[in-house]
Design a protein around this motif. Structure first.
Motif, PDB file in Angstrom:
ATOM      1  N   VAL A 129       2.733   5.156   0.787  1.00 43.59           N
ATOM      2  CA  VAL A 129       1.751   4.189   0.288  1.00 43.59           C
ATOM      3  C   VAL A 129       2.332   3.407  -0.888  1.00 43.59           C
ATOM      4  O   VAL A 129       2.161   2.185  -0.997  1.00 43.59           O
ATOM      5  CB  VAL A 129       0.447   4.898  -0.133  1.00 43.59           C
ATOM      6  CG1 VAL A 129      -0.423   3.971  -0.975  1.00 43.59           C
ATOM      7  CG2 VAL A 129      -0.331   5.364   1.087  1.00 43.59           C
ATOM      8  N   TYR A 165      -2.131  11.694   6.231  1.00 41.18           N
ATOM      9  CA  TYR A 165      -0.885  12.372   6.588  1.00 41.18           C
ATOM     10  C   TYR A 165      -0.632  12.352   8.095  1.00 41.18           C
ATOM     11  O   TYR A 165      -1.554  12.168   8.896  1.00 41.18           O
ATOM     12  CB  TYR A 165      -0.903  13.819   6.090  1.00 41.18           C
ATOM     13  CG  TYR A 165      -0.811  13.941   4.586  1.00 41.18           C
ATOM     14  CD1 TYR A 165       0.252  13.379   3.892  1.00 41.18           C
ATOM     15  CD2 TYR A 165      -1.794  14.611   3.854  1.00 41.18           C
ATOM     16  CE1 TYR A 165       0.349  13.500   2.508  1.00 41.18           C
ATOM     17  CE2 TYR A 165      -1.702  14.726   2.469  1.00 41.18           C
ATOM     18  CZ  TYR A 165      -0.630  14.166   1.810  1.00 41.18           C
ATOM     19  OH  TYR A 165      -0.537  14.272   0.442  1.00 41.18           O
ATOM     20  N   THR A 177      -4.016   7.141   1.915  1.00 37.49           N
ATOM     21  CA  THR A 177      -3.039   8.084   2.460  1.00 37.49           C
ATOM     22  C   THR A 177      -3.690   8.922   3.547  1.00 37.49           C
ATOM     23  O   THR A 177      -4.711   9.572   3.312  1.00 37.49           O
ATOM     24  CB  THR A 177      -2.498   9.014   1.361  1.00 37.49           C
ATOM     25  OG1 THR A 177      -1.793   8.236   0.396  1.00 37.49           O
ATOM     26  CG2 THR A 177      -1.556  10.058   1.951  1.00 37.49           C
ATOM     27  N   SER A 209       1.950   9.230   3.597  1.00 41.18           N
ATOM     28  CA  SER A 209       2.119  10.019   2.372  1.00 41.18           C
ATOM     29  C   SER A 209       1.852   9.119   1.180  1.00 41.18           C
ATOM     30  O   SER A 209       1.896   7.890   1.291  1.00 41.18           O
ATOM     31  CB  SER A 209       3.540  10.596   2.281  1.00 41.18           C
ATOM     32  OG  SER A 209       4.499   9.557   2.205  1.00 41.18           O
ATOM     33  N   ASP A 210       1.585   9.722   0.032  1.00 36.75           N
ATOM     34  CA  ASP A 210       1.432   8.935  -1.193  1.00 36.75           C
ATOM     35  C   ASP A 210       2.720   8.168  -1.472  1.00 36.75           C
ATOM     36  O   ASP A 210       2.700   7.032  -1.950  1.00 36.75           O
ATOM     37  CB  ASP A 210       1.107   9.843  -2.378  1.00 36.75           C
ATOM     38  CG  ASP A 210      -0.273  10.466  -2.272  1.00 36.75           C
ATOM     39  OD1 ASP A 210      -1.103   9.967  -1.481  1.00 36.75           O
ATOM     40  OD2 ASP A 210      -0.523  11.470  -2.974  1.00 36.75           O
TER      41      ASP A 210
END
Length: 334
Positions: free
Chosen positions: A136, A149, A147, A132-133
């Motif tokens: 990250v 998922y 990223t 995920s952001d």
């Protein structure tokens, strides 16, 4: 993959389940696959097992596992086009500067120290990914980060288009304080809904004390039902019969795989606006993002506005294993 839990896992083991799915998907796409994982692991490709299946294994055992991987990669690295590591970053040390392409994937909070050390060493063809952001952001201090998922195989989940009028809510996770089962219980009782809790009982002293005071007294097996841990078949059946999943997380969840497992069954998710949840839930389509217990209660009242078919469709387009496996292969092709 680290030993400790076999690939694929029988019950608990989100990362191990992901590794198995990607190994199978790469194989279906015509690639040769070799899986390094703990005893009892299997996939359609070649399998090399090492270490011990014990999450509480000693530090000496873990060092021996690292040495095994180092010896294996030193001997065989030139025979691979890609090394995709979901285990310890230390596993990659012998091949950091080797021309073989390497993807280091994280599914939980990242230690910036290790990232800085590795990127200070000579290295090539190394990409870091996180699920995920949000994840990250915990490790993006050096190197190339992308990223990608987490995913599930949507074909393994049965879609339930219609649920009963008195369909229950569901909470599926470890029963730890950061997961918020006490909040799920409050929301269920205040909204007049039955709640099914599924997952492992806590194992640490603080969470055991929390469970005994804030969760166990409310479990009556009628309005608040505790099912214990569930396997994949049981999970599929449970999620499909529920009107919504409650996800009142307060901890650093890097993704939340159970959310897309619910969506695969058409079951929308009501999640706290925390960590990666806003990246996973499409507001008003696959569920609702809320800021507190009161907003979660209000979201339960409008859950019938969610089209369960659309919920599954959007989640599948974003998180199905075919989509995510190709995202990883695209990194390799770059």
């Amino acid at each position: 993959m680290d030993p400790g839990i076999p690939v694929p896992p029988v019950l608990y083991g989100g990362h191990e389940r992901l590794v198995y799915l990607f190994a199978e998907e790469y194989k279906k796409l015509g690639h040769e696959v070799t899986l390094l994982a703990g005893p009892g692991s299997h996939c359609s490709g070649a399998v090399v097992t090492f270490g011990v299946n014990d999450l509480g294994r000693s530090r000496i055992t873990r060092y021996r596992e690292i040495l095994f991987v180092w010896k294996y990669l030193h001997k065989h690295a030139s025979g691979f086009d890609l090394i995709h590591n979901f285990g310890r970053l230390a596993y990659l040390l012998p091949v950091l500067n080797h021309p073989v392409k390497k993807i280091m994937s994280y599914g939980r909070r990242v230690s910036p120290f290790g990232i800085k050390v590795v990127n200070a060493l000579p290295n090539k063809n190394l990409v870091f990914t996180a699920c995920s952001d949000y994840c990250v952001s915990t490790g993006n201090v050096a190197g190339k980060w992308v990223t990608v998922y987490n995913s599930i195989d949507f074909s393994a989940y049965d879609f339930a288009d219609v649920t009963d009028e008195d369909a229950p809510l569901v909470f599926l996770s470890r029963i730890d304080i950061i997961k918020g089962p006490h909040i799920a219980i409050k929301v269920a009782l205040e909204s007049g809904n039955k709640l099914i809790i599924a997952g492992n009982e806590p194992s640490t002293p603080d969470n055991i004390a929390y469970y005994n005071e804030f969760v166990r007294p409310f479990i009556d097996q009628e309005k608040i039902v505790y099912n214990g841990p569930v396997n994949d078949t049981q999970k599929n059946e449970l999620l499909g019969k529920c009107r919504a999943m409650l996800f009142p997380l307060s901890g650093d969840e890097a993704f939340g795989l159970v959310m897309i497992e619910a969506m695969a069954c058409g079951t929308p998710v009501i999640a706290f606006n925390h960590a990666a949840a806003p990246e996973v839930v499409d507001e008003g389509v696959s569920g609702f993002i809320v800021n507190n217990e009161q907003e979660m209660l209000e979201a339960v009242a409008k859950i019938r506005l969610i089209d369960r078919s659309r919920c599954r469709q959007i989640a599948r387009q974003r998180f199905d294993v075919k989509v995510i496996a190709n995202a990883y292969l695209n990194l390799f092709n770059e």
